[in-house]
Design a protein around this motif. Structure first.
Motif, mmCIF file in Angstrom:
data_model
loop_
_atom_site.group_PDB
_atom_site.id
_atom_site.type_symbol
_atom_site.label_atom_id
_atom_site.label_comp_id
_atom_site.label_asym_id
_atom_site.label_seq_id
_atom_site.Cartn_x
_atom_site.Cartn_y
_atom_site.Cartn_z
ATOM 1 N N ALA A 222 0.752 -1.130 -0.048
ATOM 2 C CA ALA A 222 -0.027 0.015 0.021
ATOM 3 C C ALA A 222 0.924 1.100 -0.111
ATOM 4 O O ALA A 222 0.385 2.331 -0.123
ATOM 5 C CB ALA A 222 -0.921 -0.064 1.092
ATOM 6 N N GLY A 223 2.148 1.362 0.267
ATOM 7 C CA GLY A 223 3.145 2.281 0.455
ATOM 8 C C GLY A 223 4.287 2.001 1.166
ATOM 9 O O GLY A 223 4.126 0.829 1.795
ATOM 10 N N PRO A 224 5.218 2.525 0.988
ATOM 11 C CA PRO A 224 5.361 3.908 0.318
ATOM 12 C C PRO A 224 5.810 3.632 -1.004
ATOM 13 O O PRO A 224 6.341 2.341 -1.182
ATOM 14 C CB PRO A 224 6.656 4.762 1.189
ATOM 15 C CG PRO A 224 7.428 3.517 1.830
ATOM 16 C CD PRO A 224 6.320 2.726 2.422
ATOM 17 N N GLY A 225 6.117 4.436 -1.860
ATOM 18 C CA GLY A 225 6.402 4.155 -3.294
ATOM 19 C C GLY A 225 5.610 5.410 -4.073
ATOM 20 O O GLY A 225 5.374 6.148 -3.812
ATOM 21 N N LEU A 226 6.043 5.020 -5.389
ATOM 22 C CA LEU A 226 5.353 5.823 -6.561
ATOM 23 C C LEU A 226 3.730 5.834 -6.569
ATOM 24 O O LEU A 226 3.440 4.476 -6.772
ATOM 25 C CB LEU A 226 5.820 5.527 -7.991
ATOM 26 C CG LEU A 226 7.327 5.548 -8.181
ATOM 27 C CD1 LEU A 226 7.799 5.097 -9.471
ATOM 28 C CD2 LEU A 226 7.928 6.939 -7.884
ATOM 29 N N ALA A 227 3.134 6.847 -6.572
ATOM 30 C CA ALA A 227 1.548 6.687 -6.292
ATOM 31 C C ALA A 227 0.901 6.078 -7.188
ATOM 32 O O ALA A 227 0.219 5.099 -7.112
ATOM 33 C CB ALA A 227 1.015 8.135 -6.343
ATOM 34 N N GLY A 228 1.276 6.399 -8.636
ATOM 35 C CA GLY A 228 0.556 5.530 -9.664
ATOM 36 C C GLY A 228 0.865 4.207 -9.930
ATOM 37 O O GLY A 228 -0.228 3.545 -9.960
ATOM 38 N N ALA A 229 1.913 3.828 -9.461
ATOM 39 C CA ALA A 229 2.261 2.533 -9.488
ATOM 40 C C ALA A 229 1.895 1.734 -8.638
ATOM 41 O O ALA A 229 1.048 0.543 -8.631
ATOM 42 C CB ALA A 229 3.896 2.258 -9.380
#
Length: 367
Positions: free
Chosen positions: A83-90
């Motif tokens: 669910a996160g963290p990371g690139l929002a769209g991906a």
């Protein structure tokens, strides 16, 4: 083994579509579809390209993992997803896919933390994590020291990078040396043929008054880049292998020194190293050397489990099921800045109820 939870994990935080399947702490499948070659010509990850690649790869990668594991989707006890963290769209691609599969299969959904997953994956290699576990996570986006008394519910940040992450610095120096992207593997390879003491590059935040567990690699990156520029301006050949070895030594020296110090200070006799940079051969060697001297047991997964993968997400999801942690609800969304203090995102109802899938409508499935 049949009584252990069978969980499928989906990882799409950056440029790799990872789908893993585990039963308890046993890895059954680890399927990955990478778009790194597409990003290489841009010198780094392009978020929109990564998102589109996840969309194209998701269903085939899930099908490949199920086939590799020899199980049916209906056999699963749960679906876990980063669910996160990371690139929002991906992240949104992965979360949406996980919701769809969980809804269609009538299975509980677990939104989990990318960083906590990097710690939990070591269970697939070396068995259950000791409690507490001290973890050094190093990747293109993170350089963190974390204390995890309970990987499913209690992860405490001890230190983190205040600027560039270690993996990011590797990529930038590789670019300065015209070595391409990603930079970590090629610098590791060239450094083996270079002299790590050839150039005295700085060690960030290593002074007596500096934060004990925080990291900084921006100054090192700048120092290396200026050294390279000065050589080229003088018309001299840049000794690429010596630069790679000296730069790499400066990074791993600080990482391992601070990690061992944190273990000693906190009275923890285990150190786990994870994240993409944990595949670096010099980091592994120096960590083992220093941990052995300090009487600390080192745990590092094999390189394939250090980089982003679905197996790590499935491992944490299986641990959530085994410990009866609450499932996420259909309000689960991607959170590009999900704090590591949230190992997973539970639903609004604190009571773990596998029948929660019957209480929602399709209207809010993709909220």
């Amino acid at each position: 083994m049949a009584d252990e939870p069978l969980v499928l994990g989906i990882e799409t935080s950056c440029d790799e579509t990872g789908v893993g399947i585990v039963r308890g702490t046993t890895l059954l499948a680890d399927a990955v579809a990478s778009s790194v070659d597409t990003h290489a010509r841009f010198g780094g990850v392009v978020p929109e390209i990564a998102s589109r690649a996840h969309l194209e790869a998701m269903v085939p990668t899930i099908e490949r993992a199920l086939k590799e594991a020899g199980v049916s989707a209906r056999d699963l006890d749960g679906i876990a997803v980063t669910a996160g963290p990371g690139l929002a769209g991906a992240l949104l691609v992965g979360v949406s896919a996980a919701k769809a599969y969980a809804y269609a299969l009538n299975k509980p959904l677990y939104g989990v933390n990318h960083l906590a997953s990097h710690i939990c994956v070591d269970q697939l290699e070396h068995g259950p994590l000791p409690e507490p576990t001290m973890a050094l996570l190093v990747s293109g986006g993170h350089s963190s020291l974390l204390l995890a008394p309970d990987i499913t519910a209690d992860v405490r940040p001890m230190g983190a990078t205040i600027d560039d992450a270690a993996g990011e610095a590797f990529d930038k120096i590789a670019r300065a040396l015209d070595l391409g992207f990603p930079g970590g593997p090629v610098i590791d390879r060239l450094a083996r043929e270079g002299d790590p003491e050839a150039i005295a590059f700085p060690r960030g935040l290593s002074g007596a008054k500096d934060p004990a567990y925080d990291f900084s690699f921006s100054g090192l990156k700048t120092a290396v880049a200026r050294w390279i520029e000065a050589k080229r301006a003088a018309g001299e050949e840049v000794p690429v292998r010596d630069v790679a070895a000296s730069f790499q030594e400066a990074v791993v020296d600080v990482l391992t020194r601070k990690a061992v110090r944190a273990c000693k200070d906190q009275g923890v006799d285990h150190l786990m190293i994870g994240g993409g940079v944990a595949a670096n051969s010099r980091l592994r060697a120096l960590a083992e050397e220093r941990c052995e001297r300090a009487g600390i047991r080192l745990r590092v997964p094999r390189p394939k489990l250090c980089t982003d993968n679905g197996a790590m997400v499935a491992a944490l999801g299986a641990e959530m099921v085994a410990r009866n942690r609450p499932a996420s609800d259909w309000e689960l969304s991607a959170d590009s800045s999900l704090p590591v203090t949230d190992p997973h995102v539970p639903g609004a109802d604190p009571v773990h109820d596998h029948d929660h899938v019957h209480e929602v409508s399709k209207d809010n499935l993709y909220s």
